[in-house]
Design an enzyme around this catalytic site. Sequence first.
Site, PDB file in Angstrom:
ATOM      1  N   HIS A  13      -9.681 -14.609   0.689  1.00 22.40           N
ATOM      2  CA  HIS A  13     -11.092 -14.898   0.884  1.00 22.40           C
ATOM      3  C   HIS A  13     -11.656 -13.915   1.904  1.00 22.40           C
ATOM      4  CE1 HIS A  13     -10.544 -19.399  -0.399  1.00 22.40           C
ATOM      5  NE2 HIS A  13     -10.070 -18.549  -1.285  1.00 22.40           N
ATOM      6  N   CYS A  17     -14.766 -22.096   3.167  1.00 24.32           N
ATOM      7  CA  CYS A  17     -13.897 -23.245   2.942  1.00 24.32           C
ATOM      8  C   CYS A  17     -13.184 -23.619   4.241  1.00 24.32           C
ATOM      9  CB  CYS A  17     -12.882 -22.932   1.843  1.00 24.32           C
ATOM     10  SG  CYS A  17     -11.675 -21.669   2.309  1.00 24.32           S
ATOM     11  N   CYS A  71     -10.515 -21.122   5.601  1.00 26.38           N
ATOM     12  CA  CYS A  71     -11.046 -19.988   6.366  1.00 26.38           C
ATOM     13  C   CYS A  71     -11.652 -20.458   7.684  1.00 26.38           C
ATOM     14  CB  CYS A  71     -12.092 -19.247   5.551  1.00 26.38           C
ATOM     15  SG  CYS A  71     -11.451 -18.396   4.089  1.00 26.38           S
ATOM     16  N   HIS A 111     -31.367   9.403  14.888  1.00 20.15           N
ATOM     17  CA  HIS A 111     -31.257   9.342  13.441  1.00 20.15           C
ATOM     18  C   HIS A 111     -30.228   8.297  13.014  1.00 20.15           C
ATOM     19  CE1 HIS A 111     -32.919  13.728  13.067  1.00 20.15           C
ATOM     20  NE2 HIS A 111     -33.664  12.939  13.825  1.00 20.15           N
ATOM     21  N   GLU A 150     -27.732   8.532  10.941  1.00 23.36           N
ATOM     22  CA  GLU A 150     -26.358   9.044  10.988  1.00 23.36           C
ATOM     23  C   GLU A 150     -25.836   9.077  12.418  1.00 23.36           C
ATOM     24  OE1 GLU A 150     -28.578  11.900   8.097  1.00 23.36           O
ATOM     25  OE2 GLU A 150     -29.097  10.446   9.665  1.00 23.36           O
ATOM     26  N   CYS A 189     -30.317  15.965   7.947  1.00 18.74           N
ATOM     27  CA  CYS A 189     -31.084  17.082   8.484  1.00 18.74           C
ATOM     28  C   CYS A 189     -30.172  18.027   9.265  1.00 18.74           C
ATOM     29  CB  CYS A 189     -32.206  16.565   9.381  1.00 18.74           C
ATOM     30  SG  CYS A 189     -31.620  15.836  10.917  1.00 18.74           S
ATOM     31  N   CYS A 203     -28.222  16.636  12.241  1.00 13.68           N
ATOM     32  CA  CYS A 203     -27.094  15.732  11.988  1.00 13.68           C
ATOM     33  C   CYS A 203     -25.901  16.414  11.338  1.00 13.68           C
ATOM     34  CB  CYS A 203     -27.551  14.568  11.115  1.00 13.68           C
ATOM     35  SG  CYS A 203     -28.700  13.442  11.931  1.00 13.68           S
TER      36      CYS A 203
END
Length: 522
Positions: free
Chosen positions: A92, A117, A120, A405, A407, A433, A436
């Site tokens: 899960h 559940c 979990c 930015h 990124e 750009c 980046c």
Amino acid sequence: MEESGPRSRTKPDRAGTARERGVQTDSRGQGQAPRLSKGNLFTLLSLWMEIFPQDQTEGDQQHRGEQINPVGLVVVKDGKVLGLHSSGSELHAGQAAILEHRAKLSHSSLYFSRRPCATCLKMIINAGVSQICFWPSDPEVSMLRGQTSENYTSHDPSVLSISEEAALDALASDKLKSNSRAHICVPLQPLMPGLAQFVTETSRNGDFMEKVAEDDPEVDLEHLYNREQLRALASLSSRFLVSSSEQHQQVLSRMNLENFCVEPYFCGLRHNMEQLVQVLSAVVAGVPGYSNYGFYRPSSDTSAPPQSGPGHGPDPGPVSAEVAVHCMVQARLLSYRTEDPKVGVGAVIWAKRSQSGCGPAQMGGLYLVGCGFNAYPSGSHFNEFPQMDDKQEDRQRRKYRYIIHAEQNALTFRTGEMRSCDASLLFVTKCPCDECVPLIRAAGVSHIYSSDLDQGRDKGDISYRRFKHLQNIHKYCWQRRPDPYSPHHFNGYLGKRSRQMEPDLRNSKKLSTHRTQDSNGE
């Protein structure tokens, strides 16, 4: 304990807009576009992660007569996304998060697409999480799927007959909740005014739809977008919205959420759920999942090392075309937390395990490295910075020297490392750009998925010339399928088995909004 009702709206400021402490800056300004709240963003990501494309064998095993709903999960710590998870055939989503993050789950917040559940829930509580949020629909151990011909004796559709397994799980979950120190809640919030229309307009006029129009000037872009949005809305609604109000109230009562069944809370709950599903369908439609388009390596790109294998047909990279579209929708959801008043950019970085025996097997071996959106520096105030674009003559009032930015945020706040033996995949909603590109290369990103509409352009304050010449990195751009007769046919954002009949919209009323002008840089 559960919340007693839907969360109240935040107090309006003098400008009439909601004042909210954001992930990046501390206040909003009049020029800022509507944005998703953190709670709604994490909820939408969890819903989308629930339908992460699984391979056919795994998906068939999971849905073969079982009473378990798949679940999506977003792990958040200190306001940043720590992990994105989806249920597999064996594990899960909650169990996968335990194995992946271990002690890091302490003091974190978990956003589930459904109530997890008891199996979990007990592990998650034991890990010391601070908050557990879930979408208030049919839980992981399904109550609705227990209505078979054998045990459904009532002819009244408002009467819910659930299986013994679902009843026992509901009882155990309630006992765990009442003895837990973690805050377990339903985090639905009203949308910011104008956000739904803003998402629809920016999705319809985004780079991916514009690429389709660029390749085929005769295409009715509005008709195409409306068709994709209605198809997505029908599929998502059938999955996440309980069909009738009476049945939904029964499910909430069985989960010990009777307070939400009382009016006007219940109508507000249903309304907020429907709004979020509509927003998700609008975002999904902005990356149209039909067979002619996908993310493929441009035929003119010779800057990356050759791919292994025979090299026949279009090259989708280390993930399938369906998974690539799914990850790009994640990035587009993140872009609606932007603080840029004009251009929202989102980015998500995944890594793909090179060895199948390392870590959980679901999601094709992918694990999250980081994600982000473009915004002003963390802890600052939005109104303190220039907000103009390159059409403003006074360069001192332009935003480009101040915006972080998407990124850059994804790399700065990444939660995992990109190992050299694993493929690292950056999904970003705009072409990276020149500012980046060096960071992406130095960080070790091996594959980039993006739009290339701005590639090669120079706008003075921001340029996109380096991306084309980026060496030793595989680039996959949104484009028409190189070989439309390839047997590797891409069948849409929810997979072959989830496709809905396409409604005929030829006689429907079109939206009155028009395509925006050429968008500016970040």
